[in-house]
Scaffold this motif. Structure first.
Motif, short mmCIF file in Angstrom:
data_model
loop_
_atom_site.label_atom_id
_atom_site.label_comp_id
_atom_site.label_asym_id
_atom_site.label_seq_id
_atom_site.Cartn_x
_atom_site.Cartn_y
_atom_site.Cartn_z
N GLY A 9 -0.79 4.61 -7.23
CA GLY A 9 -0.02 3.79 -8.15
C GLY A 9 1.12 4.56 -8.78
N SER B 79 5.52 3.89 -7.63
CA SER B 79 6.62 3.50 -8.51
C SER B 79 7.91 4.19 -8.06
N TYR C 27 0.43 1.13 0.19
CA TYR C 27 0.00 0.69 -1.14
C TYR C 27 1.03 -0.26 -1.74
N ARG C 28 2.30 0.05 -1.55
CA ARG C 28 3.37 -0.79 -2.09
C ARG C 28 3.36 -2.19 -1.48
N SER C 29 2.87 -2.30 -0.25
CA SER C 29 2.88 -3.60 0.43
C SER C 29 1.93 -4.60 -0.23
N GLY C 30 0.97 -4.09 -1.02
CA GLY C 30 0.04 -4.95 -1.74
C GLY C 30 -1.01 -5.57 -0.82
N GLY C 31 -1.88 -6.39 -1.41
CA GLY C 31 -2.89 -7.10 -0.63
C GLY C 31 -3.79 -6.19 0.17
N GLU C 32 -3.96 -6.53 1.44
CA GLU C 32 -4.84 -5.77 2.33
C GLU C 32 -4.31 -4.36 2.56
N LYS D 51 -2.71 -2.49 0.40
CA LYS D 51 -3.08 -1.71 -0.79
C LYS D 51 -4.53 -1.28 -0.72
N ARG D 52 -5.40 -2.20 -0.30
CA ARG D 52 -6.82 -1.89 -0.19
C ARG D 52 -7.05 -0.80 0.87
N CYS E 268 -5.99 2.70 -0.36
CA CYS E 268 -6.96 3.26 -1.30
C CYS E 268 -8.21 3.74 -0.56
#
Length: 315
Positions: A225, A229, A278-283, A285-286, A289
């Motif tokens: 995270g 940024s 991670y920036r792409s979000g959703g799956e 991001k998961r 991580c």
């Protein structure tokens, strides 16, 4: 860190070293060369296994040459003396589900579908994903003794149904809302932005197991995270971060004049690929991580003894 805190930090560190020298007959850090030099890059120290919130923190506190800010359970700040010390040291309070006041639910709920679902009027309206649901049920042979079980809400199916795993009988219930972590992450990002060090015990709870528990996602989320940024750090530079795994190895942890050492692993450089994922979000991001958490888990496993006794090590 202000001058007052720097002085206080140094005094507490000297006092901690004195306590350590008295309590343990042998202590130290292996592979100290893996502690990164202060080149302006913020560091997240990740230590495990976590057996005692006080002694584990002191172990890292004494072994590491860098000044750092610890993440600590919010309940620890309530102790009269210890709470004052960690407040002055600038520790970051973390509110855990067990620290939140439990709310008694209205009416009854029933666990169905072989313990995978909990149904009750309006249950889906008051709960959120991540909340902890507690249910009470009768013990064996319908005696008067009540048993309690708890589980994390995985999915809100509708206004009256949530997915969870609990016993299949009508029962009273209570719950706690999962506290938001935004304030914790914000505090951590603020320290990272100033090129400071933060220490975390990623298992999320202390334990006496002979092996590490599964790591929580917090260490991966706060790392990715921060790097995700696109804003510069406090000095106007591109954001950077190093992760340093630290294996805590105690020999008879609570015995006077026992031994303890910290095994410092190679710093982990986070791939830009994971940051973009991670920036792409959703799956994405998961997945980012999960990959980073697996890397951290592997590093910590290599630095610790995950066996109950010496005979196990000899197969």
């Amino acid at each position: 860190m202000s001058i007052v805190r720097r002085v206080f930090y140094s005094i507490i560190r000297i006092f901690a070293k004195l306590i350590f020298t008295i309590f343990y007959r042998d202590h130290g850090a292996f592979h100290r060369e893996n502690f990164p030099r202060d080149d302006g890059t913020p560091i997240l120290f990740i230590a495990a296994p976590h057996g005692n919130f006080l002694m584990d923190a002191i172990t890292i506190f004494v072994a590491c040459p860098r000044q750092m800010y610890f993440l600590s359970a919010k309940s620890n700040f309530n102790y009269p003396i210890f709470g004052t010390i960690i407040t002055i040291l600038g520790c970051i309070p973390v509110t855990r589900p067990q620290d939140v006041e439990r709310v008694n639910g209205d009416g009854l709920v029933k666990v169905i579908d072989e313990g995978k679902m909990v149904t009750g009027e309006g249950l889906g309206k008051i709960l959120q994903v991540g909340d902890t649901l507690y249910v009470e049920f009768e013990g064996p042979n319908n005696n008067e003794m009540l048993k309690e079980a708890s589980g994390t809400v995985e999915e809100i199916m509708n206004d009256d149904l949530v997915r969870i795993k609990e016993p299949d009988i009508p029962t009273t219930y209570s719950y706690t809302h999962m506290p938001p972590n935004s304030e914790v992450y914000s505090a951590v990002y603020n320290h990272f932005s100033k090129s400071q060090c933060v220490a975390i015990f990623p298992e999320g709870t202390s334990h006496d197991n002979e092996h590490m528990l599964s790591l929580k996602y917090g260490c991966a989320v706060m790392s990715l995270g921060y790097l995700a940024s696109k804003e510069p750090d406090a000095f106007g530079k591109e954001r950077k971060l190093k992760l340093v795994p630290c294996g805590l190895n105690f020999f008879n942890r609570h015995r006077f004049r026992s031994r303890v050492f910290v095994d410092v692993g190679h710093p982990i450089e986070i791939e830009q690929r994971l940051v973009d994922l991670y920036r792409s979000g959703g799956e994405g991001k998961r997945q980012a991580c999960q990959e980073l958490l697996k890397t951290i888990q592997t590093s910590l496993t290599e630095l610790t003894v995950n066996a109950p006794d010496y005979n196990t090590l000899l197969f």
